[in-house]
Design a protein around this motif. Sequence first.
Motif, short mmCIF file in Angstrom:
data_model
loop_
_atom_site.label_atom_id
_atom_site.label_comp_id
_atom_site.label_asym_id
_atom_site.label_seq_id
_atom_site.Cartn_x
_atom_site.Cartn_y
_atom_site.Cartn_z
N GLY A 175 0.77 -1.03 0.03
CA GLY A 175 -0.02 0.13 -0.03
C GLY A 175 1.02 1.19 -0.03
O GLY A 175 2.02 1.43 -0.25
N ALA A 211 -8.37 1.95 -1.61
CA ALA A 211 -6.85 1.94 -1.39
C ALA A 211 -6.69 1.10 -0.27
O ALA A 211 -6.05 0.24 -0.01
CB ALA A 211 -6.14 3.34 -1.60
N GLU A 247 -5.28 -2.58 0.46
CA GLU A 247 -4.18 -2.89 1.25
C GLU A 247 -4.70 -3.80 2.32
O GLU A 247 -3.71 -4.75 2.51
CB GLU A 247 -3.77 -1.51 2.10
N GLU A 284 -3.70 -4.03 -9.18
CA GLU A 284 -3.85 -4.44 -7.75
C GLU A 284 -2.24 -4.57 -7.40
O GLU A 284 -1.95 -4.10 -6.32
CB GLU A 284 -4.57 -5.57 -7.35
N SER A 320 0.09 -1.94 -5.85
CA SER A 320 0.08 -1.30 -4.71
C SER A 320 1.20 -2.01 -3.77
O SER A 320 1.38 -1.75 -2.67
CB SER A 320 -1.10 -1.68 -3.87
#
Length: 102
Positions: free
Chosen positions: A22, A31, A35, A77, A80
């Motif tokens: 993250g 977000a 995470e 994805e 992150s």
Amino acid sequence: MSETIPLSQARRGARGVIVQVGGLGQPGDHALELERRLLELGFVEGAHIELLHEGLLGADPIAMKVDDMRVALRRHEAASLTIRVEPVGEPVAVALDGRVAA
């Protein structure tokens, strides 16, 4: 010296260690939820990761080995996650008792 990149930029065969989960991209509920889900799946700092397979169209999704499990993520994805890439073919020193030297 190894480089640090978002997991989404890694290509098949890349190996590394997760250094950040993250904290990238736009802040917000989505977000934070992503995470949390990644952490629950085992994407934690210090976990070893290897990119095993890329999808045919647009190289999405990607399949990877995270420690002892296999997981597939979409590239957006995977953006992150930040990894420290291990150089390919770097020799590993192994002691006589079988331990890997640092």
